[in-house]
Design a protein around this motif. Structure first.
Motif, PDB file in Angstrom:
ATOM      1  N   ARG A  54       1.515 -68.365 -38.919  1.00 41.38           N
ATOM      2  CA  ARG A  54       1.599 -67.017 -38.357  1.00 41.38           C
ATOM      3  C   ARG A  54       0.453 -66.152 -38.863  1.00 41.38           C
ATOM      4  N   LEU A  55       0.100 -66.357 -40.114  1.00 41.47           N
ATOM      5  CA  LEU A  55      -1.013 -65.604 -40.681  1.00 41.47           C
ATOM      6  C   LEU A  55      -2.331 -65.996 -40.015  1.00 41.47           C
ATOM      7  N   ARG A  56      -2.511 -67.280 -39.750  1.00 38.83           N
ATOM      8  CA  ARG A  56      -3.736 -67.758 -39.101  1.00 38.83           C
ATOM      9  C   ARG A  56      -3.913 -67.133 -37.725  1.00 38.83           C
ATOM     10  N   LYS A  57      -2.797 -66.861 -37.050  1.00 43.07           N
ATOM     11  CA  LYS A  57      -2.869 -66.322 -35.697  1.00 43.07           C
ATOM     12  C   LYS A  57      -3.401 -64.891 -35.666  1.00 43.07           C
ATOM     13  N   VAL A  58      -3.232 -64.154 -36.735  1.00 42.36           N
ATOM     14  CA  VAL A  58      -3.622 -62.746 -36.732  1.00 42.36           C
ATOM     15  C   VAL A  58      -4.883 -62.478 -37.539  1.00 42.36           C
ATOM     16  N   VAL A  59      -5.458 -63.535 -38.052  1.00 39.09           N
ATOM     17  CA  VAL A  59      -6.634 -63.397 -38.898  1.00 39.09           C
ATOM     18  C   VAL A  59      -7.855 -63.941 -38.162  1.00 39.09           C
ATOM     19  N   PRO A  60      -9.038 -63.332 -38.342  1.00 38.66           N
ATOM     20  CA  PRO A  60     -10.233 -63.852 -37.682  1.00 38.66           C
ATOM     21  C   PRO A  60     -10.454 -65.326 -37.983  1.00 38.66           C
ATOM     22  N   GLN A  61     -10.833 -66.054 -36.953  1.00 37.01           N
ATOM     23  CA  GLN A  61     -11.018 -67.500 -37.079  1.00 37.01           C
ATOM     24  C   GLN A  61     -12.450 -67.866 -36.733  1.00 37.01           C
ATOM     25  N   TRP A  62     -12.937 -68.944 -37.316  1.00 38.20           N
ATOM     26  CA  TRP A  62     -14.330 -69.337 -37.061  1.00 38.20           C
ATOM     27  C   TRP A  62     -14.493 -70.027 -35.725  1.00 38.20           C
ATOM     28  N   GLY A  63     -13.484 -70.599 -35.238  1.00 34.72           N
ATOM     29  CA  GLY A  63     -13.575 -71.312 -33.966  1.00 34.72           C
ATOM     30  C   GLY A  63     -12.228 -71.892 -33.618  1.00 34.72           C
ATOM     31  N   GLN A  64     -12.118 -72.491 -32.471  1.00 33.69           N
ATOM     32  CA  GLN A  64     -10.849 -73.056 -32.050  1.00 33.69           C
ATOM     33  C   GLN A  64     -10.696 -74.477 -32.566  1.00 33.69           C
ATOM     34  N   ASP A  65     -11.844 -75.108 -32.899  1.00 38.80           N
ATOM     35  CA  ASP A  65     -11.803 -76.532 -33.203  1.00 38.80           C
ATOM     36  C   ASP A  65     -11.172 -76.835 -34.549  1.00 38.80           C
ATOM     37  N   LYS A  66     -11.403 -75.961 -35.500  1.00 39.06           N
ATOM     38  CA  LYS A  66     -10.904 -76.260 -36.847  1.00 39.06           C
ATOM     39  C   LYS A  66     -10.182 -75.058 -37.427  1.00 39.06           C
ATOM     40  N   GLN A  67      -8.972 -75.275 -37.860  1.00 38.06           N
ATOM     41  CA  GLN A  67      -8.227 -74.150 -38.404  1.00 38.06           C
ATOM     42  C   GLN A  67      -8.581 -73.935 -39.869  1.00 38.06           C
ATOM     43  N   LEU A  68      -8.375 -72.706 -40.314  1.00 37.64           N
ATOM     44  CA  LEU A  68      -8.662 -72.384 -41.698  1.00 37.64           C
ATOM     45  C   LEU A  68      -7.693 -73.126 -42.617  1.00 37.64           C
ATOM     46  N   SER A  69      -8.187 -73.502 -43.762  1.00 35.94           N
ATOM     47  CA  SER A  69      -7.293 -74.108 -44.752  1.00 35.94           C
ATOM     48  C   SER A  69      -6.391 -73.002 -45.312  1.00 35.94           C
ATOM     49  N   LYS A  70      -5.428 -73.389 -46.095  1.00 36.60           N
ATOM     50  CA  LYS A  70      -4.516 -72.390 -46.654  1.00 36.60           C
ATOM     51  C   LYS A  70      -5.279 -71.408 -47.534  1.00 36.60           C
ATOM     52  N   TYR A  71      -6.123 -71.945 -48.367  1.00 32.91           N
ATOM     53  CA  TYR A  71      -6.908 -71.096 -49.255  1.00 32.91           C
ATOM     54  C   TYR A  71      -7.777 -70.136 -48.449  1.00 32.91           C
ATOM     55  N   GLU A  72      -8.463 -70.677 -47.441  1.00 31.15           N
ATOM     56  CA  GLU A  72      -9.338 -69.840 -46.619  1.00 31.15           C
ATOM     57  C   GLU A  72      -8.552 -68.790 -45.848  1.00 31.15           C
ATOM     58  N   THR A  73      -7.357 -69.165 -45.420  1.00 34.71           N
ATOM     59  CA  THR A  73      -6.506 -68.217 -44.704  1.00 34.71           C
ATOM     60  C   THR A  73      -6.154 -67.031 -45.587  1.00 34.71           C
ATOM     61  N   LEU A  74      -5.807 -67.318 -46.819  1.00 38.87           N
ATOM     62  CA  LEU A  74      -5.466 -66.239 -47.746  1.00 38.87           C
ATOM     63  C   LEU A  74      -6.684 -65.357 -48.019  1.00 38.87           C
ATOM     64  N   GLN A  75      -7.830 -66.003 -48.235  1.00 41.84           N
ATOM     65  CA  GLN A  75      -9.047 -65.242 -48.507  1.00 41.84           C
ATOM     66  C   GLN A  75      -9.407 -64.357 -47.320  1.00 41.84           C
ATOM     67  N   MET A  76      -9.307 -64.933 -46.121  1.00 41.06           N
ATOM     68  CA  MET A  76      -9.650 -64.187 -44.923  1.00 41.06           C
ATOM     69  C   MET A  76      -8.683 -63.035 -44.697  1.00 41.06           C
ATOM     70  N   ALA A  77      -7.415 -63.278 -44.916  1.00 40.61           N
ATOM     71  CA  ALA A  77      -6.409 -62.230 -44.746  1.00 40.61           C
ATOM     72  C   ALA A  77      -6.684 -61.073 -45.690  1.00 40.61           C
ATOM     73  N   LEU A  78      -7.023 -61.430 -46.907  1.00 35.57           N
ATOM     74  CA  LEU A  78      -7.327 -60.422 -47.921  1.00 35.57           C
ATOM     75  C   LEU A  78      -8.512 -59.564 -47.473  1.00 35.57           C
ATOM     76  N   SER A  79      -9.564 -60.230 -47.047  1.00 29.08           N
ATOM     77  CA  SER A  79     -10.769 -59.527 -46.635  1.00 29.08           C
ATOM     78  C   SER A  79     -10.525 -58.709 -45.365  1.00 29.08           C
ATOM     79  N   TYR A  80      -9.749 -59.268 -44.473  1.00 30.89           N
ATOM     80  CA  TYR A  80      -9.438 -58.602 -43.209  1.00 30.89           C
ATOM     81  C   TYR A  80      -8.686 -57.310 -43.466  1.00 30.89           C
ATOM     82  N   ILE A  81      -7.707 -57.383 -44.336  1.00 33.95           N
ATOM     83  CA  ILE A  81      -6.929 -56.193 -44.693  1.00 33.95           C
ATOM     84  C   ILE A  81      -7.829 -55.141 -45.309  1.00 33.95           C
ATOM     85  N   MET A  82      -8.728 -55.576 -46.196  1.00 28.01           N
ATOM     86  CA  MET A  82      -9.630 -54.631 -46.842  1.00 28.01           C
ATOM     87  C   MET A  82     -10.557 -53.975 -45.823  1.00 28.01           C
ATOM     88  N   ALA A  83     -11.000 -54.770 -44.841  1.00 29.34           N
ATOM     89  CA  ALA A  83     -11.882 -54.225 -43.801  1.00 29.34           C
ATOM     90  C   ALA A  83     -11.153 -53.180 -42.972  1.00 29.34           C
TER      91      ALA A  83
END
Length: 146
Positions: A54-83
């Motif tokens: 669910r978090l991956r769905k609302v967070v910016p993604q690099w592409g459709q081909d490869k989903q973010l890893s759990k660690y990357e998802t958390l990092q991206m969510a953190l940065s996204y919220i800060m932005a």
DNA sequence: TAGGCCATCTGGTCCT
DNA sequence: AGGACCAGATGGCCTA
């Protein structure tokens, strides 16, 4: 990705390190409780993975081909919220009266606007540089607004 | 083939 | 006492 470890099926797990039940002294009771605990743990981890999806769905993604890893998802969510937080703060500081301005800022951080980076190598220096320039969040500097 | 990522098992600890 | 949570260990799958 539903992966099932072949050597450990749910019905057979726990038999390897069989120990006596503390109450009854029977290995069956111990095994049964271990299997129940394993099942609960699997269910718990599935819930955790659902939350990650669910978090991956609302967070910016690099592409459709490869989903973010759990660690990357958390990092991206953190940065996204800060932005997003920064946009709100900037809007208040500038006393921006324009709804248009706010809409424009939010457009910039919508996940679909990151598709152009899908051609960049996954985890490449370019990607990392982009990460830090767009979402310059630093863990050390985190301050939870009160 | 090495390294990253993941699912699962397991034992320990904390909480209700 | 039993369940939830956590971290370490293990081994499979995938990709560069």
């Amino acid at each position: 990705m539903v992966y099932r470890r072949p050597s450990f099926t749910g019905s057979e797990s726990g038999s390897e390190s069989e120990s006596l039940d503390s109450k009854t002294g029977s290995p069956e009771g111990s095994t049964r409780r271990r299997m129940a605990a394993n099942a609960r743990e699997r269910k718990r981890m599935q819930g955790l993975n659902t939350a990650f999806d669910r978090l991956r769905k609302v967070v910016p993604q690099w592409g459709q081909d490869k989903q973010l890893s759990k660690y990357e998802t958390l990092q991206m969510a953190l940065s996204y919220i800060m932005a997003l937080n920064r946009i709100l703060i900037d809007g208040q500081r500038c006393n921006a009266p324009s709804r248009q301005w706010l809409d424009m800022q939010f457009d910039c951080v919508q996940p679909e606007n990151y598709q152009c980076f899908s051609t960049i190598g996954y985890g490449s220096p370019d990607q990392q540089e982009y990460m830090h320039s767009s979402f310059p969040y630093q863990c050390d500097g985190l301050q939870v607004p009160t």
